[in-house]
Structures are given as C-alpha cells and as structure tokens.
Design a protein around this motif. Structure first.
Motif, short mmCIF file in Angstrom:
data_model
loop_
_atom_site.label_atom_id
_atom_site.label_comp_id
_atom_site.label_asym_id
_atom_site.label_seq_id
_atom_site.Cartn_x
_atom_site.Cartn_y
_atom_site.Cartn_z
N UNK A 137 7.44 -7.60 2.42
CA UNK A 137 7.35 -8.92 3.66
C UNK A 137 9.24 -8.89 3.59
N UNK A 138 9.46 -10.11 2.74
CA UNK A 138 10.68 -10.38 2.20
C UNK A 138 11.75 -9.54 3.08
N UNK A 139 11.89 -8.86 1.96
CA UNK A 139 13.25 -7.56 2.84
C UNK A 139 13.12 -6.87 3.64
N UNK A 140 11.68 -6.82 4.64
CA UNK A 140 11.82 -6.76 5.81
C UNK A 140 12.33 -7.85 6.56
N UNK A 141 11.65 -8.85 6.61
CA UNK A 141 11.87 -10.11 7.16
C UNK A 141 13.34 -10.01 7.66
N UNK A 142 14.35 -9.57 5.89
CA UNK A 142 15.20 -10.61 6.03
C UNK A 142 16.16 -9.59 6.42
N UNK A 143 15.75 -8.28 6.60
CA UNK A 143 16.38 -7.44 8.13
C UNK A 143 15.81 -7.46 9.45
N UNK A 144 14.84 -8.10 9.30
CA UNK A 144 14.43 -8.35 10.80
C UNK A 144 13.89 -6.91 11.33
N UNK A 145 12.82 -6.13 10.63
CA UNK A 145 11.99 -4.93 10.72
C UNK A 145 10.35 -5.27 10.98
N UNK A 146 10.02 -3.78 11.16
CA UNK A 146 8.51 -4.19 11.77
C UNK A 146 8.17 -4.14 10.53
N UNK A 147 6.78 -5.06 9.70
CA UNK A 147 6.97 -4.59 8.45
C UNK A 147 5.83 -4.13 8.52
N UNK A 148 6.14 -2.95 7.95
CA UNK A 148 5.65 -1.08 7.99
C UNK A 148 5.44 -1.29 5.91
N UNK A 149 4.69 -0.12 5.14
CA UNK A 149 4.86 0.17 4.21
C UNK A 149 3.91 1.94 3.62
N UNK A 150 3.67 2.04 3.31
CA UNK A 150 3.02 3.01 2.55
C UNK A 150 2.74 2.77 1.46
N UNK A 208 -5.59 -8.57 -6.46
CA UNK A 208 -4.33 -9.57 -6.81
C UNK A 208 -3.35 -9.25 -7.01
N UNK A 209 -3.38 -7.92 -7.57
CA UNK A 209 -1.58 -7.32 -7.36
C UNK A 209 -1.23 -7.16 -5.55
N UNK A 210 -2.21 -6.47 -4.96
CA UNK A 210 -1.90 -6.47 -3.49
C UNK A 210 -1.57 -7.33 -2.73
N UNK A 211 -1.75 -8.66 -3.14
CA UNK A 211 -1.60 -9.76 -2.31
C UNK A 211 -0.68 -10.64 -3.05
N UNK A 212 -0.62 -10.60 -4.11
CA UNK A 212 0.74 -11.30 -4.74
C UNK A 212 1.97 -10.89 -4.89
N UNK A 213 1.73 -9.47 -5.18
CA UNK A 213 3.08 -8.43 -5.75
C UNK A 213 3.47 -7.69 -4.84
N UNK A 214 2.38 -7.04 -4.11
CA UNK A 214 2.53 -5.99 -3.33
C UNK A 214 3.55 -6.64 -2.09
N UNK A 215 2.49 -7.48 -1.18
CA UNK A 215 2.70 -8.04 0.07
C UNK A 215 4.28 -8.60 -0.13
N UNK A 216 4.06 -9.54 -1.26
CA UNK A 216 5.52 -10.07 -0.94
C UNK A 216 6.93 -9.74 -1.08
N UNK A 217 6.89 -8.27 -1.42
CA UNK A 217 8.01 -7.32 -1.95
C UNK A 217 8.02 -6.47 -0.95
#
Length: 107
Positions: free
Chosen positions: A49-62, A38-47
């Motif tokens: 996705x949003x900044x990377x989309x704003x910066x027009x960068x590929x969605x990558x995280x570790x 639940x944390x992964x889908x509702x908190x981690x992914x949006x946290x």
C-alpha cells in the motif's frame, strides 16, 4: 522467520523491530494460518500500500500461493479497505499476450 522459542537467546541483546525480517514463534516452528494471516495484514498489505500510494497508483499486487494448508481462505485475506485481496486459484486466468484471450489456469 518462525522459531519455537518466544524470545530466542540469539536475540537477547537485539532490538527485534530493527531486524530486516519479522520473527514469530509456533510450537513446532511451522507456518500456520494464524501466522500467515497476521503477516498478510501487518506486513504484506502495508508494504504494498505505502509505495503505491506514494506513486499515486492503484493498489494492485500479485501474491502467488500454493495449496499449503497453512494458507487461510481467500475470504480472510482482504485488506481493511478491500482493495488488496487474494483471489482463489480457481479465479486465476492467464492472458495470452499474442491473442489477448484469457485462459483459465486450471489450478
């Protein structure tokens, strides 16, 4: 934060959505795979996705995970669009910056 009570007294007059952290409960106040997923889908992914989309960068995280039994399988930790996912520890490699060769971590 994970606690035992569904609605703890300390949050009686507090808007929980305004807190700088999320609160959830479980019988013994421990992490379990349902809470983690639940944390992964509702908190981690949006946290991520949003900044990377704003910066027009590929969605990558570790996200490094240990072998805790509370962690769901890697197959269950994939964003809806499939761009953010967890690799199993067996798939992890470390790139040697001096040679450029990839070495299996052996985790």
């Amino acid at each position: 934060m994970i606690g035992k009570a569904r609605s703890p007294r300390c949050f009686h007059h507090v808007n929980r959505k305004a807190l700088p952290f999320e609160y959830t409960n479980s019988k013994n106040a421990w992490m379990n795979s349902s809470i983690f997923e639940d944390w992964f889908h509702k908190t981690f992914v949006p946290a991520i996705w949003a900044p990377l989309q704003k910066l027009k960068q590929e969605e990558k995280a570790l996200l490094l995970l240990d072998n805790c039994p509370a962690h769901p399988t890697a197959e269950n930790l994939v964003s809806c669009d499939g761009k953010i996912k967890i690799s199993s520890p067996k798939e992890l490699y470390i790139r040697n910056p001096t040679t450029g060769l990839r070495h299996h971590t052996g985790i």
